[in-house]
Design a protein around this motif. Sequence first.
Motif, mmCIF file in Angstrom:
data_model
loop_
_atom_site.group_PDB
_atom_site.id
_atom_site.type_symbol
_atom_site.label_atom_id
_atom_site.label_comp_id
_atom_site.label_asym_id
_atom_site.label_seq_id
_atom_site.Cartn_x
_atom_site.Cartn_y
_atom_site.Cartn_z
ATOM 1 N N PHE A 94 0.854 -1.253 -0.211
ATOM 2 C CA PHE A 94 0.043 -0.212 -0.156
ATOM 3 C C PHE A 94 0.694 1.215 -0.614
ATOM 4 N N GLY A 95 0.803 1.839 -0.892
ATOM 5 C CA GLY A 95 1.702 3.309 -0.680
ATOM 6 C C GLY A 95 0.866 4.555 -1.633
ATOM 7 N N ILE A 96 2.087 5.746 -1.387
ATOM 8 C CA ILE A 96 1.301 6.985 -1.602
ATOM 9 C C ILE A 96 2.456 7.249 -2.463
ATOM 10 N N PRO A 97 1.518 8.861 -3.299
ATOM 11 C CA PRO A 97 2.900 9.266 -4.454
ATOM 12 C C PRO A 97 3.400 10.481 -3.964
ATOM 13 N N ARG A 99 7.381 13.365 -4.642
ATOM 14 C CA ARG A 99 7.907 13.643 -5.912
ATOM 15 C C ARG A 99 8.397 12.973 -7.432
ATOM 16 N N ARG A 100 8.691 12.304 -6.667
ATOM 17 C CA ARG A 100 9.810 11.560 -7.726
ATOM 18 C C ARG A 100 9.453 9.654 -7.239
ATOM 19 N N VAL A 101 9.004 9.507 -6.973
ATOM 20 C CA VAL A 101 9.188 8.231 -6.469
ATOM 21 C C VAL A 101 7.394 7.545 -5.707
ATOM 22 N N ALA A 102 7.030 6.731 -5.651
ATOM 23 C CA ALA A 102 5.985 6.186 -4.885
ATOM 24 C C ALA A 102 6.432 6.027 -3.512
ATOM 25 N N GLY A 200 -14.531 10.057 -5.346
ATOM 26 C CA GLY A 200 -13.358 9.665 -5.988
ATOM 27 C C GLY A 200 -12.181 10.270 -6.851
ATOM 28 N N ALA A 201 -11.715 10.451 -5.589
ATOM 29 C CA ALA A 201 -10.298 11.132 -6.030
ATOM 30 C C ALA A 201 -8.915 9.744 -5.086
ATOM 31 N N VAL A 202 -8.553 10.138 -6.328
ATOM 32 C CA VAL A 202 -7.731 9.097 -5.730
ATOM 33 C C VAL A 202 -6.888 9.393 -5.106
ATOM 34 N N VAL A 203 -5.720 8.646 -4.059
ATOM 35 C CA VAL A 203 -5.497 8.922 -3.007
ATOM 36 C C VAL A 203 -4.187 7.758 -2.637
ATOM 37 N N ALA A 204 -4.355 7.020 -2.738
ATOM 38 C CA ALA A 204 -2.587 5.817 -2.789
ATOM 39 C C ALA A 204 -3.038 4.613 -3.507
ATOM 40 N N ALA A 205 -2.076 4.066 -3.857
ATOM 41 C CA ALA A 205 -2.462 2.815 -4.150
ATOM 42 C C ALA A 205 -2.129 1.154 -4.149
ATOM 43 N N LEU A 206 -2.575 0.104 -3.970
ATOM 44 C CA LEU A 206 -2.456 -0.697 -3.563
ATOM 45 C C LEU A 206 -2.509 -1.805 -5.151
ATOM 46 N N SER A 207 -1.447 -2.838 -4.250
ATOM 47 C CA SER A 207 -0.219 -3.234 -5.598
ATOM 48 C C SER A 207 -0.013 -5.102 -5.129
ATOM 49 N N VAL A 208 -0.162 -5.460 -5.730
ATOM 50 C CA VAL A 208 0.561 -7.286 -5.956
ATOM 51 C C VAL A 208 1.612 -7.640 -6.008
#
Length: 238
Positions: A94-97, A99-102, A200-208
Motif C-alpha cells: 500500500f503506497g502513496i505518491p 515527488r520522484r517515486v511512490a 472518487g479522488a485517487v490518493v493511494a495505490a494498492l499492489s500485488v
Amino acid sequence: MTRTLAILDLFADGQAHRIVDLVRATDLQTSTVHRLVRTLARAGWLEQASGGGAYRLSLRAAIVGRAAVDGFPGTQAADVLAGLRDRLDVGVSFGIPGRRVAHLLVQFPADRAVTVPSGAREAGPLHTCAMARVFLAHGLMSLDAAGNEPYRRYTEHTVRRRADLEVLVGTCREIGHAVSADEYLPGTTSVAVPVRTADGAVVAALSVEGDTDLFDPEFTTEGVDALHRAAPLLARTP
C-alpha cells in the motif's frame, strides 16, 4: 467541517499546493479556500512552503500520519490486505505518491508478517514501477520526475523512453490498472490499482507482487479483480 476536511484531503499526495490549485480542485470560492486554509494552518495541520506561495502538511500532520501507519497492523484495513495476500499467495503493498517515486507505507510480504517501514520506503524507480504508473495516470506525479532519457536500464525489459512510458501510463488510465513485469527486478512482476476516496479522488495505490511465472493471464486477471474489490474497502475501513 466537511469542506475543511476536503481541503486537507487534497494534501494526501504529499505535495505543496497553491490556493489557486485548491480552488480549481474543489470548485469553492477563492475567499472560502483562503479561510479554510488559514483555519488548518492555525490548527497546526498546514504550513507555508518555502517561498510562501503554497502550503504543505505540517510536522504535526506528519507525526499523526506516522502514528496512523504504525497502528495499521491492528486495523480492519490491515485485515483486508492480509486476506488479499493469503488468497493470492503473493506480496501486497500500500503506497502513496511522492515527488520522484511512490512511497510504500505498508507491506504484507507473501512469506512473513506485515512490515511497516520505519521511514518512507521507495517502491522503485518511477519508470519501472506499477504503483507510480497509477499515480502518473491520475496526475499525482509527473513524468518529468523520471529524469533524462534514456532511463536507467535495470533489466532487458526496462522502459527507457518517455514515449514508451507515456503509452503504459495511458493504458493504465484506460484499463484501470498498471503492470510492471521484470522491469526492475528480474523474475518479479507487480500489478497496481488506484485507491480512491468516497468522492472518487485517487490518493493511494494498492499492489500485488510476486514471481513472474505466477502472473499468467488468468492469474493476472484474478489479481486485478481482487485488487479492485479490496481498494474500496481500504477507503472505508478504520
